[in-house]
Design a protein around this motif. Structure first.
Motif, short mmCIF file in Angstrom:
data_model
loop_
_atom_site.label_atom_id
_atom_site.label_comp_id
_atom_site.label_asym_id
_atom_site.label_seq_id
_atom_site.Cartn_x
_atom_site.Cartn_y
_atom_site.Cartn_z
N ILE A 5 -10.18 -27.91 -28.13
CA ILE A 5 -11.01 -26.93 -28.82
C ILE A 5 -12.45 -27.17 -28.37
CG2 ILE A 5 -11.83 -26.06 -31.04
CD1 ILE A 5 -9.14 -26.90 -32.23
N THR A 6 -13.14 -26.10 -28.00
CA THR A 6 -14.47 -26.21 -27.40
C THR A 6 -15.55 -25.57 -28.27
OG1 THR A 6 -14.17 -24.18 -26.13
CG2 THR A 6 -13.47 -26.24 -25.07
N GLN A 7 -16.75 -25.54 -27.75
CA GLN A 7 -17.96 -25.11 -28.45
C GLN A 7 -17.86 -23.81 -29.25
OE1 GLN A 7 -20.33 -22.47 -27.59
NE2 GLN A 7 -21.57 -23.07 -29.32
N PRO A 8 -17.17 -22.78 -28.79
CA PRO A 8 -17.16 -21.54 -29.60
C PRO A 8 -16.60 -21.72 -31.02
CG PRO A 8 -16.48 -21.05 -27.37
CD PRO A 8 -16.56 -22.56 -27.48
N GLU A 10 -17.45 -24.12 -33.03
CA GLU A 10 -18.48 -24.69 -33.90
C GLU A 10 -19.04 -23.63 -34.85
OE1 GLU A 10 -21.47 -26.86 -31.77
OE2 GLU A 10 -20.00 -28.23 -30.92
N GLY A 11 -18.98 -23.94 -36.12
CA GLY A 11 -19.49 -23.03 -37.14
C GLY A 11 -18.51 -21.94 -37.54
N VAL A 12 -17.43 -21.74 -36.79
CA VAL A 12 -16.46 -20.68 -37.10
C VAL A 12 -15.29 -21.26 -37.88
CG1 VAL A 12 -14.87 -18.98 -36.13
CG2 VAL A 12 -17.10 -19.32 -35.09
N LYS A 13 -14.62 -22.25 -37.34
CA LYS A 13 -13.48 -22.93 -37.96
C LYS A 13 -12.56 -21.97 -38.71
CE LYS A 13 -15.60 -26.13 -40.36
NZ LYS A 13 -15.92 -27.35 -41.09
N ASP A 14 -12.10 -20.96 -38.04
CA ASP A 14 -11.23 -19.93 -38.62
C ASP A 14 -9.98 -20.51 -39.27
OD1 ASP A 14 -10.19 -17.06 -38.80
OD2 ASP A 14 -8.70 -17.98 -37.49
N GLY A 15 -9.35 -21.48 -38.64
CA GLY A 15 -8.17 -22.12 -39.22
C GLY A 15 -6.85 -21.48 -38.85
N GLU A 27 -6.99 -30.60 -36.72
CA GLU A 27 -7.61 -31.03 -37.97
C GLU A 27 -9.11 -30.75 -37.97
OE1 GLU A 27 -6.81 -35.10 -38.94
OE2 GLU A 27 -4.68 -34.90 -38.51
N GLY A 28 -9.67 -30.85 -39.13
CA GLY A 28 -11.10 -30.72 -39.36
C GLY A 28 -11.31 -30.78 -40.86
N PRO A 33 -18.20 -29.95 -37.83
CA PRO A 33 -18.73 -28.69 -37.29
C PRO A 33 -17.68 -27.78 -36.68
CG PRO A 33 -19.23 -30.50 -35.81
CD PRO A 33 -18.63 -31.11 -37.05
N MET A 34 -16.48 -28.33 -36.41
CA MET A 34 -15.44 -27.55 -35.76
C MET A 34 -14.08 -28.17 -36.05
SD MET A 34 -16.11 -28.81 -31.82
CE MET A 34 -14.49 -28.50 -31.16
N LEU A 35 -13.04 -27.60 -35.47
CA LEU A 35 -11.70 -28.17 -35.56
C LEU A 35 -11.43 -28.97 -34.29
CD1 LEU A 35 -9.87 -25.05 -37.00
CD2 LEU A 35 -10.67 -27.07 -38.24
N TYR A 36 -10.42 -29.85 -34.34
CA TYR A 36 -10.12 -30.73 -33.22
C TYR A 36 -8.62 -30.82 -33.02
CZ TYR A 36 -14.83 -32.10 -34.55
OH TYR A 36 -16.15 -32.08 -34.88
#
Length: 88
Positions: A5-8, A10-15, A27-28, A33-36
């Motif tokens: 999962i990359t920079q886009p 960050e801040g979105v974390k749609d799930g 997870e996150g 700041p994001m998911l991983y």
């Protein structure tokens, strides 16, 4: 291979990616700041890529150059060091 999962994200974390992952490797937390993606658990099914609303998920060998550092960021989140390292 694993997905990253990359920079886009960050801040979105749609799930949506979490919901479709058959092995629960994404997870996150509300504080991250994001998911991983856990590189040792990912089974390379690509289910997450089609549901990501910001196209943030790539196979580890196709991560755009400007976001290559996210391969390590994902692995580090899980305490794995570099994704793909085999220290055994």
């Amino acid at each position: 291979m694993t997905y990253v999962i990359t920079q886009p994200c960050e801040g979105v974390k749609d799930g949506a990616c979490i919901d479709v992952c058959p092995v629960d490797c994404i997870e996150g937390t509300p504080d991250t700041p994001m998911l991983y993606i856990d590189p040792e658990v990912c089974v390379d099914c690509a289910a997450c890529t089609s549901v990501c609303p910001v196209d943030a998920i790539y196979p580890d060998d196709e991560v755009p150059e400007e976001w290559e550092r996210y391969t390590k960021i994902n692995a580090d989140y899980f305490g794995r060091g570099e994704a793909g390292d085999d220290d055994e």
